[in-house]
Design a protein around this motif. Structure first.
Motif, PDB file in Angstrom:
ATOM      1  N   PRO A 211     -59.923   1.502  47.179  1.00  0.00           N
ATOM      2  CA  PRO A 211     -61.348   1.639  46.438  1.00  0.00           C
ATOM      3  C   PRO A 211     -62.442   0.903  46.884  1.00  0.00           C
ATOM      4  N   ASP A 219     -67.731  10.097  46.139  1.00  0.00           N
ATOM      5  CA  ASP A 219     -68.085  11.184  45.439  1.00  0.00           C
ATOM      6  C   ASP A 219     -69.579  11.647  45.985  1.00  0.00           C
ATOM      7  N   THR A 227     -62.727   9.946  42.450  1.00  0.00           N
ATOM      8  CA  THR A 227     -61.440   9.950  41.679  1.00  0.00           C
ATOM      9  C   THR A 227     -61.089  11.231  41.413  1.00  0.00           C
ATOM     10  N   ALA A 231     -59.485  12.406  45.992  1.00  0.00           N
ATOM     11  CA  ALA A 231     -59.547  10.981  46.552  1.00  0.00           C
ATOM     12  C   ALA A 231     -58.383  10.281  47.090  1.00  0.00           C
ATOM     13  N   GLY A 235     -58.741   6.523  47.240  1.00  0.00           N
ATOM     14  CA  GLY A 235     -59.600   6.542  46.272  1.00  0.00           C
ATOM     15  C   GLY A 235     -58.945   6.148  44.712  1.00  0.00           C
ATOM     16  N   TRP A 236     -59.725   6.455  43.800  1.00  0.00           N
ATOM     17  CA  TRP A 236     -59.051   6.166  42.415  1.00  0.00           C
ATOM     18  C   TRP A 236     -58.301   7.250  42.122  1.00  0.00           C
ATOM     19  N   PHE A 238     -57.155   7.787  38.694  1.00  0.00           N
ATOM     20  CA  PHE A 238     -57.831   8.218  37.510  1.00  0.00           C
ATOM     21  C   PHE A 238     -58.640   7.072  36.909  1.00  0.00           C
ATOM     22  N   ASP A 239     -59.429   7.456  36.187  1.00  0.00           N
ATOM     23  CA  ASP A 239     -60.348   6.406  35.497  1.00  0.00           C
ATOM     24  C   ASP A 239     -60.476   6.984  34.026  1.00  0.00           C
ATOM     25  N   GLN A 263     -58.108   2.169  34.887  1.00  0.00           N
ATOM     26  CA  GLN A 263     -58.342   2.624  36.089  1.00  0.00           C
ATOM     27  C   GLN A 263     -57.575   2.106  37.097  1.00  0.00           C
ATOM     28  N   SER A 265     -55.732   2.895  41.401  1.00  0.00           N
ATOM     29  CA  SER A 265     -56.107   3.550  42.597  1.00  0.00           C
ATOM     30  C   SER A 265     -54.749   4.300  42.868  1.00  0.00           C
ATOM     31  N   TRP A 266     -55.050   5.242  44.029  1.00  0.00           N
ATOM     32  CA  TRP A 266     -53.687   6.036  44.393  1.00  0.00           C
ATOM     33  C   TRP A 266     -52.687   5.001  44.824  1.00  0.00           C
TER      34      TRP A 266
END
Length: 322
Positions: A211, A219, A227, A231, A235-236, A238-239, A263, A265-266
């Motif tokens: 990220p 986005d 997210t 993503a 990307g993220w 989850f947040d 938070q 990242s994948w």
């Protein structure tokens, strides 16, 4: 504090039991005259661990933010590797550790040099000391709450010294196999959390894509890093910062126990899941092999048959298991 307490207790008790075995063996052989050499080696190992911790703590202030993140991430990976190796090493060598240590002492006494016994004390404690220092340093970096984390580790180490002394004196009985099985499982989960935080450090430094790098998905509505499933993989994942504030007590508890961050990242999530899945599977298999009863050897044929049921399979004692 609880997470670092358990780590200090586990690693400290390993070192205390090893030193206790060495002291007991030398005393039984009537060689208490070489005990000061053993304690010199133990003291040098403690000084080494404290020195490494001091260098990691105060040396980072002279580095740039990117250098701090790179070094922090790499050292966290080293800590994860050492913890993983130590957990499986304990599973493999628990039954033969006592005999191995006594063999080292016999060879050192045969050589007759002072530094041989010093080296045994140093090596026996330095492994746990360096591993504990790296792991605690990585966890303090991820928790961001150094005082309570260090207090927990100190209490764990002091408790380990007391418990180890009581065990070697025969004043306390403890199922060490079960203790190290449970604490080994806790270490596996803690190492997974440290691995996830190491990935985050390396992503913030730009060494690992994620990220914080230019390739992160954006986005289209908010313009922020995307997210969710769309993503994946940079990307993220989850947040949940709105539901679980990063600095809240529940966030600290979740991060200390299972390595969860509000938070992630994948790549962090994938690394955590793969580590738990792969290392956890081998760890459970090792536990099952350790608890599987050995087949009794066939009884020799004699003229007078022994009474049935006279042979019993005895589980290893606590000291033999160590």
């Amino acid at each position: 504090m609880l997470a670092t307490f358990l780590i200090g207790l586990r690693e400290g008790l390993e070192a205390a039991l090893v030193v206790g075995m060495l002291v007991a063996y030398l005393s039984r052989m009537g060689r208490r005259d070489v005990l000061p050499r053993l304690w010199i080696g133990v003291a040098l190992a403690i000084v080494l661990a404290l020195g490494i911790g001091a260098v990691l703590t105060f040396g980072a202030y002279a580095l740039t933010f990117q250098a701090q993140e790179i070094i922090g991430g790499l050292l966290s990976l080293v800590a994860v590797a050492m913890v993983t190796w130590m957990v499986f090493w304990m599973q493999r060598t628990a039954r033969t550790m006592k005999a191995t240590l006594e063999g080292h002492v016999d060879r050192a006494l045969a050589v007759g040099g002072m530094w041989a016994i010093v080296l045994i004390g140093f090596v026996s404690v330095s492994r746990e000391g360096i591993e504990t220092t790296l792991l605690l340093w990585s966890m303090v970096q991820s928790f961001g709450d150094a005082p309570s984390a260090l207090i927990g580790a100190l209490l764990g180490l002091l408790s380990a010294v007391v418990v180890g002394w009581l065990l070697t004196r025969g004043l306390l009985r403890l199922d060490l196999r079960r203790f190290f099985a449970w604490t080994g499982a806790i270490l596996v989960v803690a190492a997974a959390g440290v691995l996830a935080y190491a990935i985050k450090d390396l992503q913030e430094a730009g060494v690992v894509p994620g990220p914080f790098t230019a390739g992160a998905p954006v986005d289209l509505v908010t313009g922020a890093v995307a997210t969710g499933w769309g993503a994946f993989p940079l990307g993220w994942a989850f947040d949940l910062s709105a539901m679980i504030p990063p600095g809240s007590p529940i966030a600290a508890v979740l991060q200390a126990t299972v390595g969860f961050m509000p938070q992630m990242s994948w790549l962090q999530v994938v690394a955590w899941v793969l580590y738990i899945g792969i290392v956890g599977t081998f760890f459970i298999r090792g536990l099952r092999r350790g608890t599987r009863p050995a087949r009794p050897a066939p009884a020799p044929t004699t003229d007078a048959e022994a009474p049935r049921g006279a042979t019993a399979l005895l589980a290893p004692t606590t000291q033999e298991a160590r």
